[in-house]
Structures are given as C-alpha cells and as structure tokens.
Design a protein around this motif. Sequence first.
Motif, PDB file in Angstrom:
ATOM      1  N   ASP A 112     -21.204  37.226 -11.375  1.00 54.59           N
ATOM      2  CA  ASP A 112     -20.920  35.854 -10.953  1.00 54.59           C
ATOM      3  C   ASP A 112     -21.891  34.915 -11.656  1.00 54.59           C
ATOM      4  O   ASP A 112     -23.059  34.805 -11.274  1.00 54.59           O
ATOM      5  CB  ASP A 112     -21.061  35.725  -9.433  1.00 54.59           C
ATOM      6  CG  ASP A 112     -20.577  34.359  -8.928  1.00 54.59           C
ATOM      7  OD1 ASP A 112     -20.295  33.483  -9.766  1.00 54.59           O
ATOM      8  OD2 ASP A 112     -20.491  34.175  -7.705  1.00 54.59           O
ATOM      9  N   GLY A 114     -16.855  30.412  -3.534  1.00 49.02           N
ATOM     10  CA  GLY A 114     -16.837  31.846  -3.768  1.00 49.02           C
ATOM     11  C   GLY A 114     -15.447  32.422  -3.573  1.00 49.02           C
ATOM     12  O   GLY A 114     -15.016  33.322  -4.319  1.00 49.02           O
ATOM     13  N   PHE A 146     -17.573  38.001  -3.016  1.00 53.59           N
ATOM     14  CA  PHE A 146     -17.753  36.701  -3.657  1.00 53.59           C
ATOM     15  C   PHE A 146     -17.945  35.583  -2.635  1.00 53.59           C
ATOM     16  O   PHE A 146     -18.617  34.581  -2.930  1.00 53.59           O
ATOM     17  CB  PHE A 146     -16.572  36.391  -4.586  1.00 53.59           C
ATOM     18  CG  PHE A 146     -16.705  37.006  -5.946  1.00 53.59           C
ATOM     19  CD1 PHE A 146     -17.352  36.338  -6.966  1.00 53.59           C
ATOM     20  CD2 PHE A 146     -16.196  38.275  -6.205  1.00 53.59           C
ATOM     21  CE1 PHE A 146     -17.495  36.910  -8.222  1.00 53.59           C
ATOM     22  CE2 PHE A 146     -16.334  38.861  -7.454  1.00 53.59           C
ATOM     23  CZ  PHE A 146     -16.983  38.179  -8.468  1.00 53.59           C
ATOM     24  N   GLY A 183     -21.162  33.306  -2.700  1.00 49.01           N
ATOM     25  CA  GLY A 183     -21.022  31.847  -2.682  1.00 49.01           C
ATOM     26  C   GLY A 183     -21.773  31.217  -1.527  1.00 49.01           C
ATOM     27  O   GLY A 183     -22.411  30.169  -1.682  1.00 49.01           O
TER      28      GLY A 183
END
Length: 348
Positions: A82, A121, A236, A240
């Motif tokens: 990421d 995210g 994710f 995030g």
Amino acid sequence: MTHMTQTNTERSTDNPLKAATRFVGAENLSLIIALIILVALIASQTPFFFAPRNLMNIGMNLAVVGLLSVGMTMVIVSGALDISVGSIAGVASVVSAIFVTYVGTVWGGIFMGILAGALLGVVNAAIISYLRVNAVVATLATLSAYRGLAFLVAPEGRPIGVLDQNFAFLGSGRVFESGGFPGIPVAMLLLIVIAVIGHFVMSSTVFGRSIYSMGGNPIAARLAGINLTRMKFYIFTISGALAGLTGVLVTARTSSGQPSSGTQGLELEAITAVFLGGAILAGGKGTIVGTMLAVVLLATLSNGMNLLNIPTFYQLVAKGFLLVVAVAIGQWRMARAERAQARAAAAG
C-alpha cells in the motif's frame, strides 16, 4: 505424561534471555545489535543523545511512522503493498482539522479522521479486488488521487489551523512528568497500545493466521476456505484506518490540518521499516515486533543525523539505501529457505 511434564518444566525454567529471544525472534536479533551499535556511535559523537527530553522526542517521532507501519505489516505479509498511506494521512489530517475547528468537537475530529482513512482503504481494496488491478499499481494511482483530494477538501487548498488544546494534547502532550523527567509522550503510548493489539492479532488469532496463509500461498489459502477478497477488504481498511489515525496525530502535533502531510515520504519510511523488520516482497513473513524494532532503529538514525547536523538530502539517501538493503536481505532469506526446502525434498 512424563515427557509432557519434563517439557513444561523446561519451559518454566527458561531464563529471561531465552524467553526474550523467543518473543523478539532470532531473526530480529541483528536489528537489536544494529540498534546498539548505532546508539553507541551517536552517543560517542554528541552528549545530547541520552538527554531525557531527546529520548522522549525520539518516542514522539517514531509514533507517526510506527502507526503506519503496523497496518503496512499486515498488508505486506498478506502479499500486497500500500503506497497510498501517506496521502491517506494527508486527507485524514484535513478532515480532522475541519471537524475540530469548524464543528468544535475533538472526539468527532478524531473519529472522522480515522473513518476517512478507513473509507479510502476500502476504495483501495475495491480497486484491487474488483478491477483486478495489481496492488502496487492501484495504490500508486490512489497515492496521487488522494494527495489531490486532500487539497480539494481543504478550504482553498490551504492548511487549517487547530487551536484546541485538548486536541493538541494527543499529538504533543506528555504524561507522568515529574522533576527533571520530561514525561512520556501520549503519542508513544498510543503506538504501544496499537502495536500490542497488532501483535496479538497477527500471532494469536485466526485472522492473523489467515493473513500469513494468503501471503505465503494464496491458492492453498483459498482451498482452505479463506475468502481472499473479504480479507483484502479487512486488511486495507485497517491499514487505511491507521493511516487516518496517523493523520489525526500529525494534525494534533502541528496544530494544523496539512493537506501536504502525504508528501513527506511517510509511506517510504513505513515500507522500509516493515522490510527491515523481516518481511519479504512475496508475503507470508514478517512480524509486528520486527517492524517496531526497525521503526525504533529508523527513528534513532534520523534523530542522530539531526543532532549531528547532517543535511536532509544525506538522510534521504541513507533511508533509500536502507530500503534497498532491507529488500535484498528479505530476498536472500527467501532464496535460502527455498534451497533448504529443495534439499529436504531431495533427501526424501
């Protein structure tokens, strides 16, 4: 029964050094040795390193990268990457500042900053899962998009001043101050709590084992019943949310919602820490403990270079070199493990 009793007795009589080695991981002992050498080198060059206030400043500085690195560890262990977390932090910084300044709610600003990060995210996960875009390419695209979004959200694209002292305490406050002791930064305590939770999740839960499985062998993980798409959304979203919390922390520390928070190379430092802490590009390896040791090493290095008045561009070169070394070591470890497996298979 006798064997089991003997094993338990051996475990119970383990000396503290063995117990500490098991917790840290033998593969991370090199990080501790490197940290000791680095501290000795810096302390020999400046008398200010061991000053209590300087040590607490290191703790405050490592909190920002540390929070990003906890989420990044989960992402990289799962076999992804990421690159957008710095830009997510920039959006969250602006969002939290807007709520604290214009709505007048500190907790609302904290919550909305984290929520903004979590939602971004989710967008990353959707692009990767449903559009089948490679994680590196997807988050490289959203790094740019979120950076622009931060300036769009900020009124006229400018920083937003935040004057609330209660909110500022989150980023620059200290507790347990007494006499000559400057106190422990609240930000560092927050990182410790998040890191402990992250370590427990990764090492002691089904969710954590699933992350290692999908990174080590995604086909086998799918056959074992792990929903890879759902896991990507979870991972994710957590990454995030922690990037959002990082943005909130930056806002609280600087008393300003900075849309440019994502342009300071935060994602590079987080990725460096994770790889330096023992993760590999292919996924399936890495620990929160190793990552945190690497975060401390990087924060100590930055602090030492600042104390020694080393120019910023040299610091950037050093951090880039560390990233290359960390990835190279990870690849060497993976190749060595594959050779060992091949020899074991050939031996029957």
